[in-house]
Design a protein around this motif. Structure first.
Motif, PDB file in Angstrom:
ATOM      1  N   GLY A   1      -2.351 -15.968  40.569  1.00  0.00           N
ATOM      2  CA  GLY A   1      -1.141 -16.048  41.378  1.00  0.00           C
ATOM      3  C   GLY A   1       0.094 -15.919  40.533  1.00  0.00           C
ATOM      4  N   SER A   2       1.219 -16.005  41.201  1.00  0.00           N
ATOM      5  CA  SER A   2       2.488 -15.747  40.537  1.00  0.00           C
ATOM      6  C   SER A   2       3.264 -17.043  40.323  1.00  0.00           C
ATOM      7  CB  SER A   2       3.294 -14.780  41.416  1.00  0.00           C
ATOM      8  OG  SER A   2       4.598 -14.673  40.947  1.00  0.00           O
ATOM      9  N   TYR A   3       3.390 -17.439  39.057  1.00  0.00           N
ATOM     10  CA  TYR A   3       4.167 -18.640  38.734  1.00  0.00           C
ATOM     11  C   TYR A   3       5.221 -18.301  37.693  1.00  0.00           C
ATOM     12  CZ  TYR A   3       0.037 -20.809  40.758  1.00  0.00           C
ATOM     13  OH  TYR A   3      -0.995 -21.144  41.581  1.00  0.00           O
ATOM     14  N   PRO A   4       6.331 -17.709  38.126  1.00  0.00           N
ATOM     15  CA  PRO A   4       7.345 -17.347  37.128  1.00  0.00           C
ATOM     16  C   PRO A   4       7.870 -18.594  36.425  1.00  0.00           C
ATOM     17  CG  PRO A   4       8.225 -17.123  39.342  1.00  0.00           C
ATOM     18  CD  PRO A   4       6.768 -17.389  39.488  1.00  0.00           C
ATOM     19  N   MET A   5       8.193 -18.452  35.137  1.00  0.00           N
ATOM     20  CA  MET A   5       8.876 -19.489  34.364  1.00  0.00           C
ATOM     21  C   MET A   5       8.016 -20.653  33.916  1.00  0.00           C
ATOM     22  SD  MET A   5      12.243 -18.778  34.308  1.00  0.00           S
ATOM     23  CE  MET A   5      12.684 -20.408  33.807  1.00  0.00           C
TER      24      MET A   5
ATOM     25  N   GLY B   1      16.238 -21.476  37.567  1.00  0.00           N
ATOM     26  CA  GLY B   1      15.682 -20.146  37.324  1.00  0.00           C
ATOM     27  C   GLY B   1      14.663 -19.751  38.375  1.00  0.00           C
ATOM     28  N   ILE B   2      13.912 -20.726  38.900  1.00  0.00           N
ATOM     29  CA  ILE B   2      12.904 -20.408  39.912  1.00  0.00           C
ATOM     30  C   ILE B   2      13.568 -20.227  41.273  1.00  0.00           C
ATOM     31  CG2 ILE B   2      10.924 -21.315  41.182  1.00  0.00           C
ATOM     32  CD1 ILE B   2      10.005 -22.620  38.558  1.00  0.00           C
ATOM     33  N   TYR B   3      14.476 -21.143  41.641  1.00  0.00           N
ATOM     34  CA  TYR B   3      15.015 -21.098  43.005  1.00  0.00           C
ATOM     35  C   TYR B   3      16.260 -20.236  43.143  1.00  0.00           C
ATOM     36  CZ  TYR B   3      11.525 -24.530  44.070  1.00  0.00           C
ATOM     37  OH  TYR B   3      10.327 -25.155  44.234  1.00  0.00           O
ATOM     38  N   LYS B   4      16.988 -20.036  42.063  1.00  0.00           N
ATOM     39  CA  LYS B   4      18.191 -19.190  42.100  1.00  0.00           C
ATOM     40  C   LYS B   4      19.048 -19.430  43.345  1.00  0.00           C
ATOM     41  CE  LYS B   4      16.964 -15.326  39.235  1.00  0.00           C
ATOM     42  NZ  LYS B   4      15.648 -15.117  38.806  1.00  0.00           N
ATOM     43  N   PRO B   5      19.721 -20.566  43.440  1.00  0.00           N
ATOM     44  CA  PRO B   5      20.505 -20.870  44.649  1.00  0.00           C
ATOM     45  C   PRO B   5      21.534 -19.778  44.940  1.00  0.00           C
ATOM     46  CG  PRO B   5      20.493 -22.716  43.117  1.00  0.00           C
ATOM     47  CD  PRO B   5      19.852 -21.583  42.418  1.00  0.00           C
TER      48      PRO B   5
END
Lengths: 332, 126
Positions: free
Chosen positions: A75-79, B41-45
């Protein structure tokens, strides 16, 4: 022994190095000299990366779409993984600084343990980086490189939770290799001492045939839209792009091609993280040497654990550089 | 040879009892900052994606947080806080001056090359 600790026999003298305005020992000063010059080297690389990025500002790869893998998980887990790596490196920085602190208290036992943990942290980090490189080089979906050197990727619209999203599709999922007879030209046969790059798995014609046979597959270019997403072409434009401009099927990344976007992105990724990884590697070696010296009691007899502090400076510097690499490759 | 340590961080707002405690305190602070970076970085509001001074607001936040982290690594892990003011300045000002200059020159040039592509002097969209 005198050369490694602050005393030079010139104390109190104005000339000959007796005057110490910075109150730092020779070794520590030299380590700082090195660190400042090395910091300038790294900022040179990162600024060059910034140059290329500004040059291709409207088509730069989106890091979240490039580095999405975590070992042992699909799956895709960026960062997530790179955050783990950052944490490991900060942790090993902490054990290092604890070793320095224990050294100030002449606590050999504690220094030994903290140095050991620092080395372990460094090894975990460098192993993670090797894994990251491996994933990046292997690639995932494959792409088509155009005559102009641009990258065209494939995908289709799918409805997930009532929202239409663009999902990437691997070339192998819709194209079929029909012509397996083409043999790689090696230097030992045919025209001697002439080689060619490894053959791509598919030819452009095969990709085009596959694309025609799968009406839902669309081409995505590297150009960023106003919202910061990659542009998805219409069906007609997709076919036209591949037919007219498609030149080479690429899978994964190396110093010449890069399925994730601009080839220079891969070049900088390899060069900067590679140079940083080389620093980590050197740091681990230095830490191991110091670890054994601590174990053998060298610094105990010398009466000063300053060597731990000097190697520590280098190790923290490696951590410091990573903080910037992390920001400019994975976040910004 | 126990050395003198400056045990206060955040301009004296937070004082630690021992050097070891300070190290753990700084670790917690750095971890929090990294966690904030990762979550952003993941959610980028959406709110932070507006352009501020030629760059996305979020990118400015990342760069500032990075410099904050760099400060605490250099000041507390590399003991710059305990060195003389002169040594600190020799190290920091040299780097900061040269790096700012380098960044300015290269980014300026990168922006120019991009304009050459954008204005169609050189075509790269085929």
């Amino acid at each position: 022994m005198d050369t490694t600790v602050a005393t030079t026999g010139k104390e109190g003298k104005l000339w000959g190095g007796g005057n110490e305005p910075l109150k730092a020992s020779y070794g520590k000063m030299m380590m700082w000299f090195f660190i400042v010059s090395d910091a300038l080297t790294f900022s040179g690389f990162l600024a060059a990366y910034g140059f290329s990025r500004f040059k291709f500002i409207d088509s730069w790869p989106i890091a979240d779409e490039v580095f999405t893998h975590v070992p042992f998980f699909h799956g895709s887990y960026p960062m997530i993984y790179v955050a783990f790596m950052t944490f490991i490196l900060i942790m090993s920085s902490v054990t290092m600084v604890l070793a320095v602190d224990a050294g100030h208290h002449m606590n050999k036992n504690k220094v030994t343990w903290y140095m050991f943990l620092t080395v372990i942290g460094g090894i975990i980090f460098i192993g993670s980086q090797a894994w990251e490189w491996n994933t990046f080089i292997k690639g995932e979906y494959g792409a088509v490189q155009t005559k102009g050197g641009n990258i065209l990727q494939f995908g289709q619209y799918e409805t997930v939770d009532g929202k239409e999203t663009f999902k990437r599709v691997a070339i192998a999922d819709f194209a079929k290799a029909t012509n397996p007879d083409r043999v790689l030209h090696e230097r030992k046969n045919g025209l001697w001492y002439v080689t060619e790059a490894p053959l791509p798995e598919f030819t452009i014609e095969e990709v085009l045939t596959g694309l025609k046979a799968n009406p839902e597959v669309l081409v995505r270019t590297q150009m960023l839209t106003e919202e910061g997403h990659k542009t998805v072409l219409s069906r007609e434009e997709s076919l036209q792009q591949i037919a007219e401009n498609g030149k080479l099927v690429v899978h994964g990344a190396n110093l010449k091609v890069n399925e994730y976007g601009a080839p220079i992105f891969a070049d900088f990724f390899f060069f900067i993280t590679g140079f940083h990884g080389f620093h980590v590697f050197t740091g681990i070696l230095l830490n191991i040497i110091v670890f054994f010296n601590v174990l053998l009691g060298t610094y105990e007899r010398r009466g000063s654990y300053e060597m731990v502090e000097k190697v520590g400076l280098y190790w923290h510097f490696v951590d410091l550089v990573w903080v910037f690499v992390f920001t400019f490759f994975y976040l910004v | 040879m126990a050395q003198e340590h400056n045990l206060a961080i955040f301009r004296g707002l937070l004082k630690f009892k021992s050097n070891t405690q300070k190290i753990w305190g700084v670790l917690i602070f750095l971890s929090i900052v990294t966690a904030i970076e990762v979550v952003l970085g993941i959610y980028k509001p959406e709110v932070l994606m507006t352009q501020v001074l030629g760059m996305k607001g979020l990118n400015w936040i990342f760069i500032i947080l990075t410099i904050v982290k760099a400060y605490y690594i250099a000041w507390d892990f590399m003991h710059l806080r305990d060195e003389t003011t002169a040594l600190r300045r020799v190290i920091v000002w040299t780097g900061v001056f040269l790096i700012c200059y380098l960044i300015f020159i290269l980014l300026q040039e990168g922006g120019y090359v991009e304009a050459v592509f954008r204005n169609g002097f050189v075509k790269n969209t085929f």
